[in-house]
Design an enzyme around this catalytic site. Sequence first.
Site, PDB file in Angstrom:
ATOM      1  CE  LYS A 189      -3.625  -2.546   0.163  1.00  0.00           C
ATOM      2  NZ  LYS A 189      -4.336  -3.389   0.791  1.00  0.00           N
TER       3      LYS A 189
HETATM    4  C1  LIG Z   1      -5.242  -4.645   1.551  1.00  0.00           C
HETATM    5  C2  LIG Z   1      -6.547  -4.539   1.486  1.00  0.00           C
HETATM    6  C3  LIG Z   1      -7.373  -4.837   2.656  1.00  0.00           C
HETATM    7  C4  LIG Z   1      -6.508  -5.647   3.728  1.00  0.00           C
HETATM    8  O1  LIG Z   1      -5.525  -4.933   4.442  1.00  0.00           O
HETATM    9  P1  LIG Z   1      -4.546  -5.816   5.332  1.00  0.00           P
HETATM   10  O2  LIG Z   1      -3.514  -4.905   5.883  1.00  0.00           O
HETATM   11  O3  LIG Z   1      -3.794  -6.592   4.062  1.00  0.00           O
HETATM   12  O4  LIG Z   1      -5.101  -6.549   6.104  1.00  0.00           O
HETATM   13  C5  LIG Z   1      -8.615  -4.735   2.689  1.00  0.00           C
HETATM   14  N1  LIG Z   1      -9.219  -4.085   1.696  1.00  0.00           N
HETATM   15  C6  LIG Z   1      -8.718  -3.960   0.459  1.00  0.00           C
HETATM   16  C7  LIG Z   1      -9.424  -3.225  -0.604  1.00  0.00           C
HETATM   17  C8  LIG Z   1      -7.215  -4.033   0.471  1.00  0.00           C
HETATM   18  O5  LIG Z   1      -6.710  -3.656  -0.776  1.00  0.00           O
END
Ligand SMILES: *Cc1c(COP(=O)(O)O)cnc(C)c1O
Length: 384
Positions: free
Chosen positions: A184
């Site tokens: 991210k």
């Molecule tokens: C990455 C992601 C998540 C989950 O996040 P984590 O930190 O990996 O638990 C939830 N929703 C979306 C759309 C994502 O891209």
Amino acid sequence: MRACLLPYGRQRIEEDDIRAVVEALRGDFITTGPVVAEFERCFAERVAARYAVAVSSGTAALHAACFAAGIGPGDEAITTPLTFVATSNAVLYLGGRPVFGDIRSDTLNLDPALLASRVTPRTKAIIPVHFAGQPCDLAAIQAQARDRGLTIIEDAAHALGAEYQDRPIGSLSDLTVFSLHPVKHMTTGEGGVVTTNDEALAERLRRFRNHGLSVGSAERQARGLLYADMVDLGFNYRLTDFQCALGLSQLGRLDAILARRTAIAERYRSDLKDLPGLALPATGEGMRHAWHIFPVLIDLERLSVDRETVFAALRAENIGVVLHYVPAYWHSYYARLGFRRGLCPRAEAIAERILTLPIFPAMTDGDIDDVIVALRKVLAYYLR
Ligand SMILES: *Cc1c(COP(=O)(O)O)cnc(C)c1O
């Protein structure tokens, strides 16, 4: 062709980040300490929210937000099928039922015009996902939610730094969820944040991440309390001080990160816009796109092969294309719960032709060239 695989995304850790983590490790607190509070304060300020609550993952953030919104057994929450399964799983964790609304075929975001058809007396919340980092049509979603008293929980895991009508994502709905996973915009290793402007919701979130205890351990000690009462069934979803030190350091570079992601996306958009065999999702007016991922749509009418073949050919060129996403309810667990194919025809049609190209700040201009050259080569080869 490229000598080594170009991933679709990856973290960037700089010397400042390492120094910040080492400093936090030398402090008095390993887990909940002053850096958590400082990170929350700075994160909230960055997205113009009154409160930010840091938790151990984006998934935990979704779980906490659904809990704070009061989703319980039998309740329904409407979300998009074009998302990571964590979005709809959060509803299931609480005994609720996700209801999938279809997407718009142009922006790939939840279509507000279809929401009314998905609402029942059990509907509690709408969970829009800002797919790829492009804000959903929040005004239209809010209009649907307001009349019916529904809570809006934005899944902004793709959208840190995005803006809707000049206002930052994170400040606009009851609850907004971010992920701090390494792919991210910024990372704490694993981590997540929920933002809200509502003090009572913030308090519920803080309790939920700490076993549902009425006060945290620092406050219990400061007030000399014999024990903290458990008032909700919470979890241990705490984020550590040294992770928040990494988060604070990374947050300081967010503008540079967003600028580089935008530059890469603009280069792709200008070089790929007329490429035969390919289409690009629409970008809306009045939005700032955060470009977490760069999705493209394979034009199956113009090619002699399917998306899987294009995917394999690009991987053979060492371009790390990936799929975001198969519709959440196509997973076998959801099939066992009774979800059937055909629920959301637009999302299903998109899921058969979508691919994600690499985009991350550490990509060089040469890396971008490699992606474009490989795409031109593969698509030209398979053109009808
Ligand atoms: C990455 C992601 C998540 C989950 O996040 P984590 O930190 O990996 O638990 C939830 N929703 C979306 C759309 C994502 O891209």
